[in-house]
Design an enzyme around this catalytic site. Structure first.
Site, PDB file in Angstrom:
ATOM      1  N   ASP A 169      -9.755  24.264   4.614  1.00 43.19           N
ATOM      2  CA  ASP A 169     -11.193  24.036   5.070  1.00 43.19           C
ATOM      3  C   ASP A 169     -11.878  23.275   3.990  1.00 43.19           C
ATOM      4  O   ASP A 169     -12.967  22.778   3.904  1.00 43.19           O
ATOM      5  CB  ASP A 169     -11.859  25.220   5.351  1.00 43.19           C
ATOM      6  CG  ASP A 169     -11.283  25.764   6.627  1.00 43.19           C
ATOM      7  OD1 ASP A 169     -10.605  25.179   7.453  1.00 43.19           O
ATOM      8  OD2 ASP A 169     -11.492  27.295   6.776  1.00 43.19           O
ATOM      9  N   GLN A 708       5.350  -0.046  -0.454  1.00 43.21           N
ATOM     10  CA  GLN A 708       4.389  -1.058  -0.364  1.00 43.21           C
ATOM     11  C   GLN A 708       3.601  -0.923   0.928  1.00 43.21           C
ATOM     12  O   GLN A 708       2.423  -1.176   1.194  1.00 43.21           O
ATOM     13  CB  GLN A 708       4.319  -2.275  -0.932  1.00 43.21           C
ATOM     14  CG  GLN A 708       3.304  -2.998  -1.729  1.00 43.21           C
ATOM     15  CD  GLN A 708       3.815  -4.171  -2.226  1.00 43.21           C
ATOM     16  OE1 GLN A 708       4.747  -4.267  -2.918  1.00 43.21           O
ATOM     17  NE2 GLN A 708       3.035  -5.135  -2.089  1.00 43.21           N
ATOM     18  N   ARG A 779       1.872  -5.046 -18.811  1.00 43.94           N
ATOM     19  CA  ARG A 779       0.868  -4.906 -17.877  1.00 43.94           C
ATOM     20  C   ARG A 779       0.759  -3.460 -17.625  1.00 43.94           C
ATOM     21  O   ARG A 779       0.666  -3.028 -16.366  1.00 43.94           O
ATOM     22  CB  ARG A 779       1.517  -5.456 -16.491  1.00 43.94           C
ATOM     23  CG  ARG A 779       1.506  -7.100 -16.765  1.00 43.94           C
ATOM     24  CD  ARG A 779       2.505  -7.884 -15.638  1.00 43.94           C
ATOM     25  NE  ARG A 779       2.178  -7.493 -14.323  1.00 43.94           N
ATOM     26  CZ  ARG A 779       1.339  -7.959 -13.688  1.00 43.94           C
ATOM     27  NH1 ARG A 779       0.591  -9.001 -13.960  1.00 43.94           N
ATOM     28  NH2 ARG A 779       1.230  -7.654 -12.280  1.00 43.94           N
TER      29      ARG A 779
END
Length: 823
Positions: A169, A708, A779
């Site tokens: 909940d 993906q 990256r």
């Protein structure tokens, strides 16, 4: 508690030798409880303590005997992916009595258990705290009755309690998410998605009732995640006349030709007057073209006068007033079932380890605490402060002080509710500005939205949210197809409210996305900005999106057209964007990895011992491999950020070989695709195959692009929706600030930002300031928070390692003051 800085002292100072820990699950079951039990058992054994299962919750503690059983490392193997609780849960009336608690104390003292880890809701945790407060008196009674001697009473004089909230909940104050909530949302969204596909052919309204008792979190978030037209929850009873408003909205929706509408209702919802819901004086309109309406009702939904609102009431209303073919679906206990999501497994594992640390640090003066989640941080809060605030919510609702109830629910609930309000009420066409109108300086700007980089689940939810919030703010929204490649080619068109209907549940990128960077096309992009009079830019994408915004910012010196507010939202499965802990799409990908790992492990059930070598995506970022490994119960994970050599590989093989000689039948090894150019997946597979001969055999899997694809998870839908709404509101403020002399001119650092989650807050950060935090060659960000989870994964896989706990150890307090917004 003081903050720990020296992790080497940690294992010396916090040894569990000579201590016994009992772990129990109590109250309603929730997916992820088993992951929490597993983490408590393994972390407890790791630090040298004895750990005991208390079967059937407090009932097992009262009954004693075989219900209290010592746990071993192997006894929690293969339970990570199992839903519910394997040690059983029960609601125990006897424990509520003094006699019952006396029996429970006796059974614990017999085994020298003075540390309890309780996984349950507020009732279970309140009971545990009462038990702790009575402990000394209970021991005195046991001594007086001759059931234990003075020495046993002395040795067990203090009882320490740590709680973890297991409840679908999400009704416990002090934590953003409880164990099981995310999995329950998965079940709800699976059902809604299935209903949508089957109902596309029929002009039907669907009314869905979800659980939640007195808390509307499940209804609210599922409404956000599926784009529901109407939601009824206990904390926000509808205003008087809501029946007409709802029917009018359904009518308008169908007349616009949309094929999809949804209504969600909380079980027990009531209206504001406390009187029966009537269907009089509501106009009949059957000429609408919308194919499907779905209404989701939260269990416990009420009006402002505490009168229940039920799915049958809603059905009667829609049929009588609109004549629509209406169906009711009550999800019930389906929401509690199924395998836990990746989020719940990680949350429960982190909380379980933190709970053991809290027990080892506890003293007579420390209050019982509960391990909570705040943003992306595990924190400890005094248990009774949280319980008191949870009870205050119900009190506020009973007194019809609903705004206070929402505030007490916490930051997460309030943000969800505010976002839903932003998206739920479309302005009538007559209220929207026309091009001929003379508008104030802060209205009717042109805002372009585009996707950049690889597709990520949740991108479409973010675009939908941005478009609708932008229209609500008075802007004209433009969609750019195929990223900056489409931008410089002029693939730009206005996008309206109805154009993004049904986008939240769609995977991939509907707008189209390319990796093209703008640097080589700056003149053409600037020309398109002038042609379409673009005043602001929202870029949704991965590392390339960050690079794009950086290039546009740096081009401001030569191109004044780029002097407009620009914002990037991180959306990539790799989660490698600097400036944010989480990216849109990463959660969906993690769930795909975990589900596949579960299936792969199950494929070998009944066969001989087997080790699976699995390759994940992520570029040079090891997030998917590491966090996926933690959620799937991996034995080893190889990533670029943590260099490894042949000695490490050999050590891992030997470690796995020793484990396989026990009762453990399966091994799981994950490797990030770019972790090492020489130690390839094939090399590791061949190494394990050769070294494991006679003990286990090997199989390898490259997961590839299945990571993906797929429909976005509830988390990614909700995350994308909320941060896009926040980004558009930021853009509106920046447009207002930068509008001078009839035009927008924004050239400061703080007008080209990335919106990301940093620890506990959503933060707008200038992209130029993130340059120094970025490794552009690989990256990835130079610092990544999830690396701190890797020792946790190793500990749960039975490796000896150091564990950085500098972020842990502080007992905080529940705050009732609304946190300041971070801009």
């Amino acid at each position: 508690m003081a903050k720990r800085q020296d992790t080497k002292k940690f294992f010396e100072n916090l040894s569990g030798a000579g201590k016994s820990i009992g772990v129990l699950t109590s109250g309603g079951d929730a997916q992820g409880m088993n992951a929490a039990v597993r983490a408590v058992v393994r972390m407890g054994i790791y630090v040298g303590a004895k750990v005991y299962f208390v079967h059937e919750g407090y009932q097992g503690m009262v009954d004693g005997g075989d219900n209290i059983e010592e746990a071993s490392w192997e006894s929690v193997s293969s339970m990570l992916q199992v839903g519910g609780t394997v040690i059983g849960s029960a609601r125990c009336k006897e424990f509520r009595s003094h006699e019952g608690r006396l029996k429970a104390a006796h059974h614990l003292v017999q085994r020298d258990i003075t540390n309890l880890c309780v996984i349950g809701g507020d009732g279970s945790l309140t009971g545990a705290n009462l038990f702790r407060e009575e402990w000394s008196g209970l021991l005195e009674e046991l001594v007086q009755q001759g059931l234990i001697d003075e020495e046993a009473a002395q040795n067990n004089s203090e009882l320490h309690i740590v709680g973890m909230v297991g409840s679908i909940d999400n009704d416990f104050c002090g934590t953003d998410m409880t164990i099981g909530t995310d999995s329950a949302l998965h079940r709800i969204i699976e059902v809604v998605d299935a209903i949508m596909t089957t109902a596309q052919s029929h002009q039907r309204t669907f009314v869905l009732e979800v659980m939640g008792r007195h808390c509307g979190y499940l209804a609210l978030v599922s409404a956000l995640a599926c784009g529901a037209d109407w939601v009824l929850i206990p904390e926000m009873p509808p205003e008087d006349g809501w029946e007409e408003q709802m029917c009018q909205k359904l009518s308008e929706s169908r007349s616009r030709g949309s094929r999809l509408n949804i209504i969600i209702v909380a079980e027990g919802a009531i209206d504001r007057q406390g009187k029966a819901i009537t269907v009089n004086n509501v106009k009949d309109n059957r000429a609408d073209k919308k194919r499907l309406n779905i209404i989701i009702v939260a269990e416990g939904a009420i009006d402002s006068h505490n009168k229940p609102i039920t799915t049958d009431h809603i059905k009667e209303l829609v049929v009588s007033c609109l004549g629509f073919d209406t169906r009711v679906t009550i999800l019930g206990h389906v929401q509690r079932g199924g395998t836990p999501s990746a989020f719940d497994r990680i949350l429960a594992s982190r909380m379980g380890v933190e709970a053991v640390l809290a027990l080892l640090e506890a003293s007579a003066s420390t209050p019982a605490c509960v391990v909570s989640l705040c943003g992306n941080q595990a924190v400890r809060l005094p248990l009774m402060e949280c319980v008191q605030m949870t009870q205050d919510v119900q009190k506020a609702m009973d007194e019809k002080n609903f705004e206070e109830a929402v505030r007490l629910r916490g930051r997460s609930f309030e943000n969800n509710l505010n976002t839903y309000k932003l998206l739920s009420y479309r302005k009538a066409d007559s209220e929207l500005p026309n091009e001929e109108d003379e508008l104030p300086y802060n209205s009717s700007f042109n805002v372009a939205v585009l996707n950049v980089g690889a597709p990520a689940a949740g991108m479409n939810a973010a675009v939908r949210s941005a478009v609708r919030v932008g229209i609500t703010e008075g802007h004209k929204m433009f969609a750019v197809n195929d990223g900056f490649e489409g931008f410089y080619k002029g693939q730009i068109k206005e996008i309206k409210w109805g154009d993004v209907g049904g986008w939240t549940g769609q995977g991939g990128s509907i707008l189209g996305t390319k990796r093209t960077l703008p640097a080589k096309h700056l003149d053409k992009i600037a020309e398109q900005i002038r042609i379409h009079n673009i005043n602001a830019l929202l870029v949704i994408g991965g590392f390339e999106a960050f690079e794009c915004l950086l290039q546009l910012y740096e081009a401001r010196t030569s191109h004044e057209d780029f002097c407009i507010p620009m914002c990037v939202l991180p959306a990539t499965i790799s989660n490698n964007v600097p400036g944010t802990d989480l990216s849109i799409g990463a959660d969906t990908s993690l769930n795909a990895i975990v589900e596949t790992c579960d299936r792969i492990k199950q494929s070998a059930s009944g066969t001989k011992r087997r080790v699976f070598i699995i390759e994940t995506m992520g570029g040079y970022c090891g997030y998917l491999a590491s966090v996926g490994g933690l959620a799937a119960g991996a034995d080893a994970v190889y990533i670029y950020e943590e260099p490894f050599d042949i000695r490490d590989l050999q050590s891992n093989v030997e470690h796995l070989t020793e484990k396989m000689k026990t009762g453990i039948q399966r091994g799981l090894v994950l490797r990030n695709e770019n972790s090492n150019e020489n130690f390839t997946t094939d090399f590791i597979y061949q190494l394990y195959s050769e070294e494991g001969k006679g003990v286990f055999d090997c199989r390898k899997n490259v997961l590839g692009h299945m990571q993906q694809g797929g429909a976005p998870s509830p988390f990614d839908r909700n995350f994308g929706t909320k941060i896009a709404a926040k980004a558009i509101q930021w853009i509106s403020r920046k447009l207002k600030e930068s509008y001078k002399e009839g035009k927008v001119f924004a050239n400061t650092e703080d007008t080209a930002c990335l919106l990301g989650m940093r620890r506990r807050a959503m933060v707008f950060q200038p992209v130029v300031q993130l340059k120094d935090q970025t490794d552009f060659v690989h990256r990835i960000p130079k610092e990544q928070w999830w690396l701190k989870l890797r020792p946790l994964m190793k500990i749960l896989a039975k490796y000896k390692t150091s564990y950085d706990v500098s972020d842990s150890g502080q007992l905080e307090h529940v705050t009732r003051v609304r946190p300041k917004k971070v801009d």
